[in-house]
Structure formats: structure tokens, C-alpha cells
Design an enzyme around this catalytic site. Structure first.
Site, mmCIF file in Angstrom:
data_model
loop_
_atom_site.group_PDB
_atom_site.id
_atom_site.type_symbol
_atom_site.label_atom_id
_atom_site.label_comp_id
_atom_site.label_asym_id
_atom_site.label_seq_id
_atom_site.Cartn_x
_atom_site.Cartn_y
_atom_site.Cartn_z
ATOM 1 N N ARG A 47 1.415 0.467 8.491
ATOM 2 C CA ARG A 47 0.177 -0.032 7.892
ATOM 3 C C ARG A 47 -0.121 0.814 6.661
ATOM 4 O O ARG A 47 0.540 1.823 6.424
ATOM 5 C CB ARG A 47 -0.993 -0.114 8.897
ATOM 6 C CG ARG A 47 -1.033 0.873 10.014
ATOM 7 C CD ARG A 47 -1.235 2.284 9.568
ATOM 8 N NE ARG A 47 -2.361 2.381 8.661
ATOM 9 C CZ ARG A 47 -2.529 3.305 7.750
ATOM 10 N NH1 ARG A 47 -1.631 4.258 7.603
ATOM 11 N NH2 ARG A 47 -3.574 3.326 6.960
ATOM 12 N N GLY A 48 -1.134 0.379 5.906
ATOM 13 C CA GLY A 48 -1.381 1.024 4.615
ATOM 14 C C GLY A 48 -0.718 0.171 3.547
ATOM 15 O O GLY A 48 0.469 -0.160 3.667
ATOM 16 N N ALA A 49 -1.504 -0.167 2.517
ATOM 17 C CA ALA A 49 -1.056 -1.196 1.571
ATOM 18 C C ALA A 49 0.337 -0.944 0.967
ATOM 19 O O ALA A 49 1.224 -1.809 1.074
ATOM 20 C CB ALA A 49 -2.118 -1.366 0.482
ATOM 21 N N ARG A 90 0.220 -10.118 6.955
ATOM 22 C CA ARG A 90 -1.164 -9.625 6.827
ATOM 23 C C ARG A 90 -1.742 -10.175 5.516
ATOM 24 O O ARG A 90 -1.018 -10.263 4.518
ATOM 25 C CB ARG A 90 -1.225 -8.085 6.846
ATOM 26 C CG ARG A 90 -0.861 -7.516 8.218
ATOM 27 C CD ARG A 90 -1.232 -6.053 8.352
ATOM 28 N NE ARG A 90 -2.661 -5.859 8.510
ATOM 29 C CZ ARG A 90 -3.246 -4.658 8.470
ATOM 30 N NH1 ARG A 90 -2.521 -3.571 8.271
ATOM 31 N NH2 ARG A 90 -4.545 -4.540 8.628
ATOM 32 N N GLN A 195 -7.338 4.967 12.548
ATOM 33 C CA GLN A 195 -6.332 5.511 11.613
ATOM 34 C C GLN A 195 -6.741 6.879 11.090
ATOM 35 O O GLN A 195 -5.890 7.693 10.728
ATOM 36 C CB GLN A 195 -6.121 4.557 10.424
ATOM 37 C CG GLN A 195 -5.489 3.229 10.777
ATOM 38 C CD GLN A 195 -6.553 2.170 10.994
ATOM 39 O OE1 GLN A 195 -7.665 2.479 11.436
ATOM 40 N NE2 GLN A 195 -6.234 0.933 10.705
ATOM 41 N N ASP A 236 -7.003 -1.741 -0.507
ATOM 42 C CA ASP A 236 -5.994 -2.747 -0.151
ATOM 43 C C ASP A 236 -5.871 -3.825 -1.228
ATOM 44 O O ASP A 236 -4.827 -4.466 -1.366
ATOM 45 C CB ASP A 236 -6.330 -3.387 1.191
ATOM 46 C CG ASP A 236 -6.050 -2.402 2.309
ATOM 47 O OD1 ASP A 236 -6.916 -1.545 2.571
ATOM 48 O OD2 ASP A 236 -4.942 -2.455 2.869
ATOM 49 N N ASN A 246 -11.167 -2.284 1.174
ATOM 50 C CA ASN A 246 -10.479 -1.206 1.908
ATOM 51 C C ASN A 246 -10.928 -1.299 3.360
ATOM 52 O O ASN A 246 -11.783 -2.132 3.725
ATOM 53 C CB ASN A 246 -10.809 0.160 1.288
ATOM 54 C CG ASN A 246 -9.924 1.266 1.853
ATOM 55 O OD1 ASN A 246 -8.697 1.139 1.864
ATOM 56 N ND2 ASN A 246 -10.511 2.337 2.329
ATOM 57 N N LYS A 247 -10.379 -0.444 4.171
ATOM 58 C CA LYS A 247 -10.655 -0.432 5.616
ATOM 59 C C LYS A 247 -12.146 -0.548 5.905
ATOM 60 O O LYS A 247 -12.971 0.057 5.223
ATOM 61 C CB LYS A 247 -10.074 0.863 6.188
ATOM 62 C CG LYS A 247 -10.267 1.117 7.653
ATOM 63 C CD LYS A 247 -9.815 0.000 8.561
ATOM 64 C CE LYS A 247 -8.384 -0.440 8.339
ATOM 65 N NZ LYS A 247 -8.013 -1.612 9.200
HETATM 66 O O1 MRU Z 1 -5.376 -1.807 8.440
HETATM 67 P P1 MRU Z 1 -4.664 -0.726 7.649
HETATM 68 O O2 MRU Z 1 -4.486 0.534 8.421
HETATM 69 O O3 MRU Z 1 -3.392 -1.239 7.016
HETATM 70 O O4 MRU Z 1 -5.667 -0.417 6.466
HETATM 71 C C1 MRU Z 1 -5.256 0.537 5.514
HETATM 72 C C2 MRU Z 1 -6.286 0.896 4.535
HETATM 73 O O5 MRU Z 1 -7.351 0.321 4.471
HETATM 74 C C3 MRU Z 1 -5.886 1.949 3.529
HETATM 75 O O6 MRU Z 1 -6.990 2.723 3.160
HETATM 76 C C4 MRU Z 1 -5.341 1.250 2.273
HETATM 77 O O7 MRU Z 1 -4.337 0.342 2.642
HETATM 78 C C5 MRU Z 1 -4.815 2.201 1.301
HETATM 79 S S1 MRU Z 1 -3.325 2.986 1.847
HETATM 80 C C6 MRU Z 1 -2.783 3.963 0.566
#
Ligand code: MRU
Length: 343
Positions: A47-49, A90, A195, A236, A246-247
Site C-alpha cells: 500500500r502507499g501510492a 484500488r 498504518q 494519494d 490522503n488517508k
Molecule cells: O490505504 P493506503 O495505506 O494505501 O493509504 C496510503 C496513504 O494514504 C499514504 O499517505 C499515501 O499513499 C502516500 S504514500 C507515499
């Protein structure tokens, strides 16, 4: 400094750090099929963009290598179908679509089976290498925003395992460590799947960076009582006007930061900007399985059948963002400054 890596391309397979098991189990999955890559992204094993984009790019590489083909046209067709399938894994992080588009262009212009296979793998490795370089640049620019001794709040994990190496929002802390600058991180636990508690603390501890864990609901009290000097988060998807998804919880931190007069920064690579999306209203917000809220580590903590709303992301509007840190420097979140990044 120990900086963990979440995605590796080894001997024609993806070695993927299973982030669902962290922090107590460090296990790499071996992915050899497109459907296993889809499942890994959807289930948050990765996970993470940027890491999602990198993994999907290697997923298409698997398709290119594993699909039996008698001619290049048939191979192209199947590989593009697999790429389209991975794009459904996603919806919010635009890096997924950005990376797949880059790979699709390589597929489309290939003229032989061999060159298609070679070039797709090479492009995926390039996307990964570029992200590592970009993360370092973001870290250098973001570091200018902080002073020795600052206490900085973050949410979710926008660190090494969310990217190729340095992360985005966490990159300045790795670089500060390298330069002997003392920064303390206050990490929000990041409900519902933690996370922040599981991943951000884990990777910062390994790098020897000072980190304190709080629950999301402690953010206001912590800003006030612990003299938080800034908030920095990843993104994201950043719309053309600077609104940033973002999250879930990020929007709340932006509102709080405004109320306390604390700067609120977004750190993200150019691959996270989506100029085709005019503003935050148009960003698709993923809603995830209710069990992420009703269950903690498999234990049901809510009444059976309770109605649940589980949006995984929210949008910090541009007017609450002090600056967006990119590999090209820190910009104001407005249409002109964002458009200029791409000229
Ligand atoms: O649902 P996730 O864990 O994929 O969400 C991730 C985030 O919101 C991160 O902050 C974002 O992707 C930036 S990662 C460099």
C-alpha cells in the site's frame, strides 16, 4: 541507516514485503501471477501510492513474461488486458494509473515479443529507480521547512515501504538523521488499519528516528501540549487546484493545524498529481470493507450487523495546505503553481 524496501524484482518474480503482517512478522511474498498482484494491492499487502504503482508495473512485467505468445500482437492484447485488470485494484491513488499508463505506452510501441518483454521489465525498474531519486529530492526540500528540535506530526505511512526507498512525508526525517539534525515525529495510529501504529513507527524505529505514537483522536491535544511545529503527510492524488486526497484523518489534521496556526504540508511526487481532476470533489474516494472497522486483529469489537461507513481517504482542501513539497521544490497549492510543475 536501515531503510526497509517493500518491493523487489528478483529473477522474474516480485518479492513483496507483506505489510499486513508488520510490525511483528517480516515476510516477503513471492508473486508470480497477475492475479496475485491484484490481490496483494487490494488486500493492502502493499500500500502507499508510489509502491502500488511500482508493484502494478512489475505485475504487468509478469504478464509480459508469463503469457505464452506466438506473435507480438496477441501478446500486446493480453498484456493490456492484464494492465486494465490491475488498474481496478484500488481507485484513489493516481500513481497506479500513472505507472500503468507508462507501461502501456511501452507495450503499445513494442514490435517484437522479445523487445516487449525486455522493455516492460526495464520500464518498471525505471519507475522504481526514479521514485527512489524523487523521494530523496522531496526529503531535501522538505528538510528546509524544519528546524533542529522540531516536533512534526504525520498520519498513515508515507515512508520507505510506501515508495521505492525514502518515502515522501517521512523522507525529511531519514535525511535529517543522515545530517545529524534532530526531528521528532508524532505518528497518528491511523484507524482503521493502523498504518501509522504498525508501519510508520516500525520503519522510523529501525532508522533510529525519534517517534511517538498517538491515537488519531489525540491530535488536537498533542498539537497543543507537545508544541507540534508542523504537520506533514503524503497524498494519494492531488487535483489540479491543489486539493489533496490522503488517508482518512488527513483533512481533520489540516483543519486542526489551521486552528493552531501550524503549517500543514503535503509531500508528494509529480506522479501523484492528476491535472485531469479539477478539484477534490472529483477524486474517487475508496470505501473499504466494514470489517476493517468492526474487527481488530480478527476480533469483533462492534455489534453484529452494525451499519458502517468506511472511507479510506479524505480530501484536504487547498486553502488549508501551506505548501506541497515535490521533487521540484515546495509550491503553493494553486492551479498556476501546479501547472508550472509540468511545463
Ligand atoms: O490505504 P493506503 O495505506 O494505501 O493509504 C496510503 C496513504 O494514504 C499514504 O499517505 C499515501 O499513499 C502516500 S504514500 C507515499
Amino acid at each position: 541507516m536501515n531503510i526497509p524496501q517493500s518491493v523487489k524484482w528478483e529473477n522474474g518474480t516480485i518479492q513483496l514485503l507483506d505489510q499486513r503482517k508488520l510490525p511483528h512478522v517480516t515476510e516477503y511474498l513471492t508473486l508470480e501471477t497477475v492475479s496475485s498482484v491484484f490481490d496483494a494491492i487490494k488486500s493492502l499487502a502493499v500500500r502507499g501510492a508510489p509502491a502500488i504503482g511500482i508493484t502494478a508495473a512489475f505485475g504487468v512485467a509478469l504478464s509480459a513474461l508469463k503469457t505464452p505468445a506466438e506473435n507480438v500482437q496477441d501478446l500486446k492484447e493480453q498484456v493490456l488486458i492484464d494492465s486494465g485488470y490491475l488498474s481496478q485494484s484500488r481507485p484513489t491513488a493516481v500513481n497506479l494509473f500513472w505507472a500503468l499508463n507508462r507501461i502501456n505506452e511501452v507495450v503499445t510501441r513494442s514490435t517484437t515479443i522479445e523487445s516487449l518483454r525486455e522493455d516492460v521489465v526495464a520500464e518498471a525498474l525505471k519507475i522504481q529507480a526514479e521514485d527512489e531519486a524523487v523521494g530523496r529530492l522531496i526529503g531535501e526540500h522538505a528538510l528546509q521547512l524544519f528546524q533542529d528540535g522540531d516536533r512534526v506530526m504525520t498520519i498513515c505511512n508515507a515512508g520507505s515501504i510506501a515508495t521505492a526507498k525514502y518515502g515522501t512525508a517521512l523522507a525529511p526525517f531519514f535525511l535529517a538523521k543522515e545530517h545529524g539534525i534532530n526531528l521528532s515525529v508524532f505518528a497518528c495510529e491511523t484507524r482503521p488499519v493502523f498504518q501509522g501504529a504498525r508501519l510508520t513507527t516500525w520503519e522510523l524505529i529501525q532508522a533510529g528516528i525519534d517517534v511517538t505514537l498517538i491515537t488519531d483522536s489525540m491530535a488536537a491535544h498533542t498539537m497543543k501540549t507537545k508544541k507540534i511545529s508542523a504537520v506533514i503527510t503524503g497524498a494519494d492524488r492531488i487535483a489540479a487546484n491543489g486539493d489533496s486526497a490522503n488517508k482518512i484523518g488527513t483533512f481533520g489534521l489540516a483543519v486542526l493545524a489551521k486552528s493552531f496556526g501550524i503549517p500543514f504540508y503535503i509531500a508528494a511526487p509529480l506522479s501523484t498529481f492528476d491535472l485531469a481532476t479539477p478539484n477534490g470533489e472529483a477524486i474517487p474516494i475508496e470505501e473499504r470493507d466494514p470489517s476493517e472497522i468492526t474487527h481488530v486483529n480478527g476480533l469483533n469489537i462492534a455489534p453484529d450487523g452494525i451499519r458502517v461507513f468506511n472511507p479510506a481517504f479524505d480530501v484536504a482542501p487547498a486553502h488549508l495546505i501551506t505548501g506541497i513539497v515535490t521533487e521540484k521544490g515546495v509550491i503553493k497549492p494553486n492551479e498556476q503553481a501546479i501547472a508550472a510543475l509540468f511545463q
